[in-house]
Design a protein around this motif. Sequence first.
Motif, PDB file in Angstrom:
ATOM      1  N   HIS A   1     -15.676 -21.873  19.856  1.00  0.00           N
ATOM      2  CA  HIS A   1     -15.407 -22.890  19.695  1.00  0.00           C
ATOM      3  C   HIS A   1     -16.745 -23.815  18.226  1.00  0.00           C
ATOM      4  O   HIS A   1     -16.966 -24.499  18.608  1.00  0.00           O
ATOM      5  CB  HIS A   1     -15.825 -23.685  20.844  1.00  0.00           C
ATOM      6  CG  HIS A   1     -14.355 -23.102  21.447  1.00  0.00           C
ATOM      7  ND1 HIS A   1     -14.556 -23.943  22.588  1.00  0.00           N
ATOM      8  CD2 HIS A   1     -13.594 -23.054  21.114  1.00  0.00           C
ATOM      9  CE1 HIS A   1     -12.643 -23.722  23.495  1.00  0.00           C
ATOM     10  NE2 HIS A   1     -12.382 -22.961  22.595  1.00  0.00           N
TER      11      HIS A   1
ATOM     12  N   HIS B   1     -16.914 -18.206  27.894  1.00  0.00           N
ATOM     13  CA  HIS B   1     -16.039 -17.529  27.005  1.00  0.00           C
ATOM     14  C   HIS B   1     -16.052 -17.030  26.130  1.00  0.00           C
ATOM     15  O   HIS B   1     -16.666 -17.498  24.952  1.00  0.00           O
ATOM     16  CB  HIS B   1     -14.846 -18.754  26.879  1.00  0.00           C
ATOM     17  CG  HIS B   1     -14.550 -19.003  28.018  1.00  0.00           C
ATOM     18  ND1 HIS B   1     -13.128 -20.526  27.932  1.00  0.00           N
ATOM     19  CD2 HIS B   1     -14.221 -19.475  29.546  1.00  0.00           C
ATOM     20  CE1 HIS B   1     -12.894 -20.971  28.886  1.00  0.00           C
ATOM     21  NE2 HIS B   1     -13.469 -20.300  29.794  1.00  0.00           N
TER      22      HIS B   1
ATOM     23  N   ASP C   1     -17.747 -21.112  24.453  1.00  0.00           N
ATOM     24  CA  ASP C   1     -16.692 -20.510  24.230  1.00  0.00           C
ATOM     25  C   ASP C   1     -17.227 -19.868  23.079  1.00  0.00           C
ATOM     26  O   ASP C   1     -17.283 -20.452  21.945  1.00  0.00           O
ATOM     27  CB  ASP C   1     -15.196 -21.133  23.859  1.00  0.00           C
ATOM     28  CG  ASP C   1     -14.380 -20.248  23.904  1.00  0.00           C
ATOM     29  OD1 ASP C   1     -14.945 -19.977  22.521  1.00  0.00           O
ATOM     30  OD2 ASP C   1     -13.601 -20.315  24.339  1.00  0.00           O
TER      31      ASP C   1
ATOM     32  N   GLU D   1     -16.971 -27.529  28.534  1.00  0.00           N
ATOM     33  CA  GLU D   1     -16.738 -26.799  27.795  1.00  0.00           C
ATOM     34  C   GLU D   1     -17.081 -27.738  25.783  1.00  0.00           C
ATOM     35  O   GLU D   1     -15.962 -28.575  26.636  1.00  0.00           O
ATOM     36  CB  GLU D   1     -15.296 -25.250  27.521  1.00  0.00           C
ATOM     37  CG  GLU D   1     -15.083 -24.491  26.642  1.00  0.00           C
ATOM     38  CD  GLU D   1     -13.591 -23.873  26.800  1.00  0.00           C
ATOM     39  OE1 GLU D   1     -13.357 -23.890  28.658  1.00  0.00           O
ATOM     40  OE2 GLU D   1     -13.623 -22.970  25.924  1.00  0.00           O
TER      41      GLU D   1
ATOM     42  N   ASP E   1     -12.610 -15.448  27.473  1.00  0.00           N
ATOM     43  CA  ASP E   1     -10.840 -16.590  26.798  1.00  0.00           C
ATOM     44  C   ASP E   1     -10.367 -16.348  25.995  1.00  0.00           C
ATOM     45  O   ASP E   1     -10.595 -15.929  24.505  1.00  0.00           O
ATOM     46  CB  ASP E   1     -11.643 -18.074  27.059  1.00  0.00           C
ATOM     47  CG  ASP E   1      -9.787 -18.788  27.031  1.00  0.00           C
ATOM     48  OD1 ASP E   1      -9.151 -18.501  26.864  1.00  0.00           O
ATOM     49  OD2 ASP E   1     -10.682 -20.080  26.083  1.00  0.00           O
TER      50      ASP E   1
HETATM   51 MN    MN Z   1     -12.688 -21.379  26.094  1.00  0.00          MN
END
Ligand code: MN
Length: 420
Positions: free
Chosen positions: A243, A267, A240, A205, A318
């Motif tokens: 991000h 995520h 993710d 990630e 997430d």
């Molecule tokens: Mn994450």
Amino acid sequence: MSQSSNGSSHRAAYNVLADQLAADGIDVEAVKSALKRQHIETPSWGYANSGTRFKAFAWPGAATTTQQKLDDAAMVQKMTGVAPTVAIHIPWDKPADNDYSAMAQYAIDRGVRIGAVNPNVFQDDEYKLGSFGNPDPGIQERALDHVLECCEIMTKVDSDVLSLWFADGTNFAGQDNLPARKRRFEHNLAAVYKHLPPNSRMMIEYKFFEPTFYSTDIPDWGTAYAMSLKLGEQAQVLVDLGHHAHGVNIEQIVAYLLDEGKLGGFHFNNRKYADDDLIVGSVNPYELFLIYNELVAAEVEGGDLASSTAKRVAYMLDECHNIEGKMLSTIIAVMNCQEAYAKSLCVPRPALAELREAGEVLLGHKLLTDAFRIDVRPLLAQVREEMGVPADPVAAYRASGYEEKVRKERGTASASGGFQ
Ligand code: MN
Ligand code: RM4
Ligand code: MN
């Protein structure tokens, strides 16, 4: 109970929609089977109190133990039918007696399974200067030992995904040697790779900022991609959604990684300002649709590699629920993923391909956005009914009495800051 939760009030709308889709050349039965196979993994930490670094507000009845988190995940699965696995975070979910097989069995007995194992190398004092990137070889080894322990846990809980996120980076220019940190990461990730259980994958990630302020060791998909490329086939990139910098075209990253066989999983969450971990699809459902659109396109019209990669993607939530209840938010997150997927399955791909080839810029765009505008809720209600789960999961959850039951049994745990 609302009308739609009795399981049949959607039928008239569904029939109209099914006829319309069939007229547009969409195989409705195939769309329904794809929707029944959809699989969204929920995170154990999403059921606990969590928040910002300023404050985590306690939610009455929020889970505090792993068993409670698994109970909650089982309830989400019962309401939706498409959330059969739960990601765990170690040591947050470490059993007191270290009996991971019992933990896995507890999950199975409740109707769910353990999914990805997430090591945690960011909360101990030793990690102030990083974990795999730390200048002290002793601390690197400590972090490596923990991640290798997680590889063993994968075998015990029958998991095939190791999900890696590192808080590593530096706060000041000159604090550390940037290429040396890169090499430390490559060295330690290679050691992890060697210990992966057979047929499992490690997912790397990336995050472009936070918690460090000057540099982040794995700041973007390119770095995660380069690292996973050097490691080998069992290493892939984890995207993710929270991000990225503002305005980044995430679906293009997804398309690229799929085509290279390097997209491991997601995520899912939604950001507005920073890594807010809001409910996926709550800020920008169109972005989520465009991401799913690339996944469906890769699966049905991509080359062999893109198609097989798309079929193996691990879809994981997430999210952190700061001011809202954990259960309803997780159910809504799962439903938002179902809607985005359903809409992308309704894109008439052969017609879109023709418009693209003809250079019909706006007609292609319109065809795609028309699919986004379809109200797929009656289709999803029909799918749920055929799966034997509530046609309206939100209404069914509210009517179930679960919220009141856990409030009474668990009470309100004290919460302070960050993850609990
Ligand atoms: Mn994450
Ligand atoms: C990070 C990242 C990780 C998550 C931690 C708690 O921002 O998204 O996946 O495990 O937060
Ligand atoms: Mn995050």
